[in-house]
Design a protein around this motif. Structure first.
Motif, PDB file in Angstrom:
ATOM      1  N   LEU A 131       0.829  -1.199   0.000  1.00 21.19           N
ATOM      2  CA  LEU A 131       0.000   0.000   0.000  1.00 21.19           C
ATOM      3  C   LEU A 131       0.865   1.250   0.000  1.00 21.19           C
ATOM      4  O   LEU A 131       1.758   1.406   0.831  1.00 21.19           O
ATOM      5  CB  LEU A 131      -0.906   0.014   1.234  1.00 21.19           C
ATOM      6  N   GLY A 132       0.600   2.158  -0.938  1.00 17.98           N
ATOM      7  CA  GLY A 132       1.227   3.464  -0.950  1.00 17.98           C
ATOM      8  C   GLY A 132       0.262   4.501  -0.400  1.00 17.98           C
ATOM      9  O   GLY A 132      -0.909   4.530  -0.779  1.00 17.98           O
ATOM     10  N   ILE A 133       0.737   5.346   0.518  1.00 16.79           N
ATOM     11  CA  ILE A 133      -0.086   6.417   1.087  1.00 16.79           C
ATOM     12  C   ILE A 133       0.455   7.749   0.603  1.00 16.79           C
ATOM     13  O   ILE A 133       1.632   8.078   0.819  1.00 16.79           O
ATOM     14  CB  ILE A 133      -0.080   6.378   2.627  1.00 16.79           C
ATOM     15  N   ILE A 134      -0.377   8.513  -0.072  1.00 12.67           N
ATOM     16  CA  ILE A 134       0.030   9.816  -0.596  1.00 12.67           C
ATOM     17  C   ILE A 134      -0.896  10.899  -0.052  1.00 12.67           C
ATOM     18  O   ILE A 134      -2.014  10.620   0.390  1.00 12.67           O
ATOM     19  CB  ILE A 134       0.020   9.843  -2.142  1.00 12.67           C
ATOM     20  N   GLY A 135      -0.401  12.141  -0.081  1.00 11.22           N
ATOM     21  CA  GLY A 135      -1.196  13.261   0.387  1.00 11.22           C
ATOM     22  C   GLY A 135      -0.303  14.447   0.668  1.00 11.22           C
ATOM     23  O   GLY A 135       0.916  14.314   0.764  1.00 11.22           O
ATOM     24  N   PRO A 161      10.812   6.371   2.202  1.00 14.19           N
ATOM     25  CA  PRO A 161      12.055   5.587   2.119  1.00 14.19           C
ATOM     26  C   PRO A 161      13.006   6.007   1.004  1.00 14.19           C
ATOM     27  O   PRO A 161      14.184   5.640   1.039  1.00 14.19           O
ATOM     28  CB  PRO A 161      11.552   4.163   1.877  1.00 14.19           C
ATOM     29  N   THR A 162      12.534   6.757   0.012  1.00  8.07           N
ATOM     30  CA  THR A 162      13.410   7.131  -1.104  1.00  8.07           C
ATOM     31  C   THR A 162      13.994   8.537  -0.966  1.00  8.07           C
ATOM     32  O   THR A 162      14.687   9.007  -1.872  1.00  8.07           O
ATOM     33  CB  THR A 162      12.650   7.036  -2.440  1.00  8.07           C
ATOM     34  N   MET A 174      17.613   4.195  -5.812  1.00 11.50           N
ATOM     35  CA  MET A 174      16.160   4.142  -5.731  1.00 11.50           C
ATOM     36  C   MET A 174      15.615   2.952  -6.512  1.00 11.50           C
ATOM     37  O   MET A 174      14.761   2.207  -6.014  1.00 11.50           O
ATOM     38  CB  MET A 174      15.545   5.441  -6.249  1.00 11.50           C
ATOM     39  N   ASP A 175      16.088   2.756  -7.722  1.00  9.37           N
ATOM     40  CA  ASP A 175      15.626   1.622  -8.529  1.00  9.37           C
ATOM     41  C   ASP A 175      15.923   0.300  -7.836  1.00  9.37           C
ATOM     42  O   ASP A 175      15.083  -0.609  -7.811  1.00  9.37           O
ATOM     43  CB  ASP A 175      16.292   1.642  -9.907  1.00  9.37           C
ATOM     44  N   GLU A 176      17.122   0.197  -7.264  1.00  8.69           N
ATOM     45  CA  GLU A 176      17.506  -1.030  -6.564  1.00  8.69           C
ATOM     46  C   GLU A 176      16.629  -1.253  -5.341  1.00  8.69           C
ATOM     47  O   GLU A 176      16.167  -2.366  -5.070  1.00  8.69           O
ATOM     48  CB  GLU A 176      18.977  -0.939  -6.160  1.00  8.69           C
ATOM     49  N   ALA A 224       4.631   9.286  -8.664  1.00  7.61           N
ATOM     50  CA  ALA A 224       4.817   8.608  -9.948  1.00  7.61           C
ATOM     51  C   ALA A 224       5.540   7.275  -9.776  1.00  7.61           C
ATOM     52  O   ALA A 224       5.172   6.268 -10.386  1.00  7.61           O
ATOM     53  CB  ALA A 224       5.592   9.511 -10.903  1.00  7.61           C
ATOM     54  N   THR A 225       6.563   7.253  -8.923  1.00  4.11           N
ATOM     55  CA  THR A 225       7.335   6.024  -8.726  1.00  4.11           C
ATOM     56  C   THR A 225       6.491   4.938  -8.104  1.00  4.11           C
ATOM     57  O   THR A 225       6.429   3.799  -8.603  1.00  4.11           O
ATOM     58  CB  THR A 225       8.565   6.306  -7.836  1.00  4.11           C
TER      59      THR A 225
END
Length: 239
Positions: free
Chosen positions: A34-38, A158-159, A167-169, A193-194
């Motif tokens: 789950l990604g949380i954005i805001g 985390p990024t 970041m890709d790794e 976006a990521t």
């Protein structure tokens, strides 16, 4: 049907009588990513702290596999990466191995080696944290978070502060932890976006649940306009 890893029911939390979270109802199934954005002040970090039991809701309930965070943590760990931790305490004279070992009081050597190997930093284990690059430090703190072999992993930005290659790794490793090891992952991020390509589900949070669903459905102009309305004032920037 998967088990409910995290259940939030009628959750409210306030600072100085101003609610930063209102009427949050959410079920996160086991194995979810789950990604949380805001926007800033939307309550994202506060939500993670409530799940961890660091703070308690004024109203409502948090359950981890059907019990309170306090009860769950008596027998099971939760992996956690606080916001910007690798940028704030890296001057401590710890080696990578010592840092990873400090992540849980009942550490096992095999788990330490496993966590170092997962994040591909076994060759750095005798180096001091302050000698590492930003990406290497972040991997070390993430290895610390999983060295307890948790069923749930909570990550707050985390990024932040790492280069594109790292970041890709990192994203590949998180995907493996979720798919290969079945770890439930909850990521707070501004990198919309990521994580739209990584997460299985996106929660749009702005003190209330704005929307919840698959990334391709959620990340549309109509929802982004609801999530980031113009001229909105948020009382607590780091909530």
């Amino acid at each position: 049907m998967p088990l409910k890893a995290i259940t939030l029911t009628n959750l409210y939390y306030s600072f100085d009588s101003i609610f930063v979270l209102e009427d949050i109802n959410l079920e996160i199934p086991e194995g979810c990513y789950l990604g949380i954005i805001g926007p800033n002040g939307a309550g994202k970090t506060t939500l993670l702290r409530l799940i961890l039991g660091i703070i308690k809701p004024q109203r409502g309930q948090v359950l981890i596999y059907g019990v309170t965070p306090e009860e769950y943590l008596k027998s099971e760990p939760i992996g956690y990466l606080p916001q910007r931790i690798s940028q704030t305490i890296y001057e401590f004279p710890f080696t990578v191995e010592e840092l990873v070992r400090s992540g849980h009081e009942k550490f096992k050597k095999d788990n330490i080696e496993w966590a170092l190997d997962v994040f591909k930093i076994s060759h750095l284990k005798k180096k001091l944290i302050r000698e590492l690059s930003g990406g290497q430090r972040q991997k070390a703190f993430l290895a610390r978070a999983i060295a307890c072999r948790p069923r749930i992993l909570l990550l707050d930005e985390p990024t932040t502060g790492i280069d594109p290659y790292s970041m890709d790794e990192l994203l590949q490793i998180l995907e493996s932890l979720n798919q290969d090891f079945g770890i439930t992952i909850v990521v707070v991020t501004h990198d919309i976006a990521t994580f739209a390509h990584e997460a299985k589900c996106i929660l749009c949070l702005n003190r209330k649940v704005v929307c919840l669903g698959e990334p391709q459905r959620i990340l549309k102009d109509e929802y982004m306009g609801m999530l980031y309305p113009e001229h909105t004032v948020f009382p607590h920037k780091n909530a």
